[in-house]
Enzyme design. Structure first.
Site, mmCIF file in Angstrom:
data_model
loop_
_atom_site.group_PDB
_atom_site.id
_atom_site.type_symbol
_atom_site.label_atom_id
_atom_site.label_comp_id
_atom_site.label_asym_id
_atom_site.label_seq_id
_atom_site.Cartn_x
_atom_site.Cartn_y
_atom_site.Cartn_z
ATOM 1 N N GLU A 44 -14.103 27.756 33.357
ATOM 2 C CA GLU A 44 -15.206 26.309 33.667
ATOM 3 C C GLU A 44 -15.480 26.786 34.480
ATOM 4 O O GLU A 44 -15.871 27.111 35.461
ATOM 5 C CB GLU A 44 -14.568 25.695 33.088
ATOM 6 C CG GLU A 44 -14.838 24.231 33.730
ATOM 7 C CD GLU A 44 -14.371 22.712 33.830
ATOM 8 O OE1 GLU A 44 -13.346 22.531 34.173
ATOM 9 O OE2 GLU A 44 -14.653 21.960 32.928
ATOM 10 N N LYS A 117 -17.435 19.708 26.369
ATOM 11 C CA LYS A 117 -16.569 19.199 26.524
ATOM 12 C C LYS A 117 -16.503 17.183 25.772
ATOM 13 O O LYS A 117 -17.260 16.941 26.352
ATOM 14 C CB LYS A 117 -16.231 19.391 28.498
ATOM 15 C CG LYS A 117 -15.435 18.700 28.870
ATOM 16 C CD LYS A 117 -14.970 19.230 30.638
ATOM 17 C CE LYS A 117 -13.177 18.747 31.346
ATOM 18 N NZ LYS A 117 -13.720 19.408 32.707
ATOM 19 N N CYS A 151 -10.841 23.108 30.205
ATOM 20 C CA CYS A 151 -9.853 22.271 31.075
ATOM 21 C C CYS A 151 -8.749 20.981 30.917
ATOM 22 O O CYS A 151 -8.593 20.805 30.419
ATOM 23 C CB CYS A 151 -10.823 22.335 32.114
ATOM 24 S SG CYS A 151 -9.503 22.371 33.908
HETATM 25 N N1 LIG Z 1 -11.805 20.584 34.960
HETATM 26 C C1 LIG Z 1 -11.132 19.611 35.146
HETATM 27 O O1 LIG Z 1 -11.882 19.361 34.068
HETATM 28 C C2 LIG Z 1 -10.248 19.359 35.731
HETATM 29 C C3 LIG Z 1 -8.825 18.912 35.435
HETATM 30 C C4 LIG Z 1 -7.387 18.460 35.453
HETATM 31 O O2 LIG Z 1 -7.548 18.859 37.321
HETATM 32 C C5 LIG Z 1 -6.456 18.254 35.058
HETATM 33 O O3 LIG Z 1 -6.355 17.906 33.914
HETATM 34 O O4 LIG Z 1 -5.493 18.044 35.282
#
Ligand SMILES: NC(=O)CCC(=O)C(=O)O
Length: 289
Positions: A44, A117, A151
């Site tokens: 990402e 996303k 993520c």
């Molecule tokens: N980049 C993100 O979406 C971070 C997500 C996160 O830190 C988590 O789900 O724990």
């Protein structure tokens, strides 16, 4: 059978040129390997990093459609005749909306699909500048049917179940998943693979950003939940061979999709999320101040 290469990069916050150099170098290394990859996957926000600061100063990070990061990847794909899953790139689309978007690029350098996303990480204010993606497609490729998560999305099993029901054989995840949540990362990804009987191919970053530090541990998990490859905590290329026929094998061994009982699952799954309405209202009030 295909060969996948996950570029587990150390992303330098707000330094796209330095990140292009890292990705370019690792890309050449991956393509020089005895077993040439069919698909190369990035994390990402591979070109600029992920942090709360970013979501309050988007002008410094956002790219137009066809901007420098995606052009750079299309060129690599074309030159090496390899598929690329372009991590994600903060992109402003022609409808004026900004989204955190993964691009699927084919061997000719064409964009074969994109995924934005779905679940924005509101604890870091990601939902302030970005609009969520609303086209959760499954893409047909020369190697199988794939779908994407970015993520935080991995916490939402409903999305991957929808993909599986639409025929996805592999879920490709691109991430900036931070310390200290390695346990969440491995458990959630393994669950997504087992419960949907599909491959999970997940590329995470290493290094640090203003948000914290990142543990890497990129993973390739088969539909039985077995780990085929796992990265360490340093920058590296994680590779694995993926045989899509394993999906058919597990689905013909344990008939979960035949045994589902959707009419008995909670109606709450389909009712609107009132907490989100509250957050939207609070943000609207803030913007009026
Ligand atoms: N980049 C993100 O979406 C971070 C997500 C996160 O830190 C988590 O789900 O724990």
């Amino acid at each position: 059978m295909i060969q996948v290469a996950l570029l587990q990069t150390d992303i330098h916050f707000k330094e796209p040129l330095r990140n292009f150099e890292t990705v370019g170098g690792l890309f050449e290394e991956a393509m020089a390997a005895r077993q040439k990859p069919d698909v190369v996957i990035l994390p990402e926000d591979w070109s600029c990093g992920f942090s709360q600061e970013m979501f309050h100063h988007m002008a410094d990070f956002i790219e137009p459609e066809g901007g420098p990061s995606v052009s750079f990847l299309r060129d690599l794909a074309r030159r090496h005749r390899v598929w690329v899953v372009g991590g994600s790139i903060g992109t402003q689309f022609s409808d004026g909306k900004m989204r955190n978007t993964t691009f699927l690029i084919d061997r000719e350098g064409n964009i074969a699909g994109d995924y934005s996303k779905t679940h924005l990480y509101s604890d870091m204010d990601e939902d302030l500048p970005y609009s969520q993606g609303d086209r959760n497609a499954v893409f047909e490729t020369e190697w199988g049917k794939v779908a994407f998560m970015i993520c935080y999305d991995i916490r939402f099993c409903e999305l991957s179940r929808g993909y599986a029901l639409e025929g996805a054989e592999a879920l490709i995840v691109t991430s900036n998943f931070p310390n200290p949540r390695l346990n969440h990362w491995k458990t959630l990804l393994t669950a997504r693979a087992i419960e949907n009987q599909m491959f999970v191919i997940a590329c995470n970053r290493v290094g640090t950003s203003p948000m914290g530090s990142y543990f890497g541990h990129s993973l390739v998990i088969d539909p039985f939940g077995e780990i085929l490859a796992e990265g360490g905590e340093k920058q590296e290329i994680v590779t694995a061979q993926v045989d899509f026929s394993a999906v058919k094998t597990i689905r013909e061994t344990i008939h979960m999709f035949r045994d589902r009982q959707p009419h008995l699952y909670s109606r709450a799954l389909l009712t609107p999320n009132t907490l989100q309405e509250e957050r939207r209202e609070a943000l609207r009030r803030l913007s009026e101040r």
